[in-house]
Scaffold this active site. Sequence first.
Site, PDB file in Angstrom:
ATOM      1  CG  ASP A  44      -2.023  -0.781   1.319  1.00  0.00           C
ATOM      2  OD1 ASP A  44      -2.319  -1.384   0.281  1.00  0.00           O
ATOM      3  OD2 ASP A  44      -2.690  -0.850   2.376  1.00  0.00           O
TER       4      ASP A  44
ATOM      5  CE  LYS B 216      -8.004   1.758  -5.213  1.00  0.00           C
ATOM      6  NZ  LYS B 216      -7.173   0.565  -5.012  1.00  0.00           N
TER       7      LYS B 216
ATOM      8  CG  MET C 130     -10.687   5.732   4.789  1.00  0.00           C
ATOM      9  SD  MET C 130     -11.265   4.317   3.865  1.00  0.00           S
ATOM     10  CE  MET C 130     -11.938   3.289   5.162  1.00  0.00           C
TER      11      MET C 130
HETATM   12  N1  SAH Z   1      -5.914  -0.916   7.272  1.00  0.00           N
HETATM   13  C1  SAH Z   1      -5.608   0.429   7.760  1.00  0.00           C
HETATM   14  C2  SAH Z   1      -6.679   1.422   7.385  1.00  0.00           C
HETATM   15  C3  SAH Z   1      -6.801   1.663   5.888  1.00  0.00           C
HETATM   16  S1  SAH Z   1      -8.039   2.836   5.488  1.00  0.00           S
HETATM   17  C4  SAH Z   1      -5.399   0.364   9.264  1.00  0.00           C
HETATM   18  O1  SAH Z   1      -5.708  -0.651   9.908  1.00  0.00           O
HETATM   19  O2  SAH Z   1      -4.897   1.344   9.821  1.00  0.00           O
HETATM   20  C5  SAH Z   1      -7.096   4.310   5.347  1.00  0.00           C
HETATM   21  C6  SAH Z   1      -7.382   5.217   6.512  1.00  0.00           C
HETATM   22  O3  SAH Z   1      -6.622   4.798   7.641  1.00  0.00           O
HETATM   23  C7  SAH Z   1      -6.989   6.661   6.302  1.00  0.00           C
HETATM   24  O4  SAH Z   1      -8.001   7.370   5.615  1.00  0.00           O
HETATM   25  C8  SAH Z   1      -6.866   7.146   7.729  1.00  0.00           C
HETATM   26  O5  SAH Z   1      -8.146   7.362   8.296  1.00  0.00           O
HETATM   27  C9  SAH Z   1      -6.275   5.923   8.415  1.00  0.00           C
HETATM   28  N2  SAH Z   1      -4.804   5.970   8.537  1.00  0.00           N
HETATM   29  C10 SAH Z   1      -3.936   5.096   8.039  1.00  0.00           C
HETATM   30  N3  SAH Z   1      -2.674   5.403   8.405  1.00  0.00           N
HETATM   31  C11 SAH Z   1      -2.751   6.505   9.179  1.00  0.00           C
HETATM   32  C12 SAH Z   1      -1.811   7.310   9.887  1.00  0.00           C
HETATM   33  N4  SAH Z   1      -0.499   7.025   9.875  1.00  0.00           N
HETATM   34  N5  SAH Z   1      -2.260   8.373  10.584  1.00  0.00           N
HETATM   35  C13 SAH Z   1      -3.582   8.666  10.623  1.00  0.00           C
HETATM   36  N6  SAH Z   1      -4.516   7.938   9.979  1.00  0.00           N
HETATM   37  C14 SAH Z   1      -4.119   6.876   9.272  1.00  0.00           C
END
Ligand code: SAH
Length: 247
Positions: free
Chosen positions: A37, A59, A174
């Site tokens: 990712d 993406k 998100m």
């Molecule tokens: N599988 C991931 C989530 C993917 S969806 C998990 O478990 O964390 C993507 C969303 O994750 C982003 O829109 C945001 O809301 C959050 N996100 C992912 N990494 C982040 C980070 N380092 N800081 C803040 N939000 C994060």
Amino acid sequence: MGGVGRVYIVGAGPGDPELITVKGLRLLGNADVVLHDRLVAPELLRRVKPGAVVVDVGKRPGGAGPTQAEINEMLLKYAQLYDTVVRLHGGDPLVFGRGFEECEYLAARGVSCEFVPGVTSGFAAPARFYIPPVVRGTASSVALTTGREDPSKGLRQVDFRKLAAAVDTIVVYMGASSAAEIASELIAGGLPRDTPVAVVKSAYFPDEELRLLTLGELGPVPNPSIIVVGKVVERGVRLWETARRLS
Ligand code: SAH
């Protein structure tokens, strides 16, 4: 060798490369192919063995990048060509990642896959600022929700009005474009306008940022952010400030 390879669907944790599990790191170092990712710590990709195939399937903001169907096909193709394939997700592969669908796709085509959990950003991003999802005396329940709607559904998938009354802490993934709308739903569901909110942007990355505000003040937030709503925010930030003074 005979037959097809194994696919490991691995969580990388958010931002900090040390937040991956020991097992995840070991598999990454053994992988012949890594599909990752965009929100994966770049340092982690340096742990891949020389000669391994590394593909960014993330993406971009604006939507470019392979579709999920293309990612599924790539996973299948690489599993047919190589022994060990790692699909590296930001955070946890099963929390608003597409890890489960990827495994379903592969399993339906006779390829075995295995999940390696990761630290999800919904817990890790608040923890950066000492905010607990649940803590004795303040919150005994938490909901992990998505702020993004599936346009094909037409309906809100998450009933924030009901959640407002049902759980103590609400964590929104998100939520970049829908934060204001979510806030008004939560207020309509009975949460006071002065309920504390933390917005944690890019946790554990160099451009990390914390914003503290109230539910009534919540408007659009930067991407990627975790939004935390509830009394835990106040209690956590108080400890964070004390800890900063002590260190
Ligand atoms: N599988 C991931 C989530 C993917 S969806 C998990 O478990 O964390 C993507 C969303 O994750 C982003 O829109 C945001 O809301 C959050 N996100 C992912 N990494 C982040 C980070 N380092 N800081 C803040 N939000 C994060």
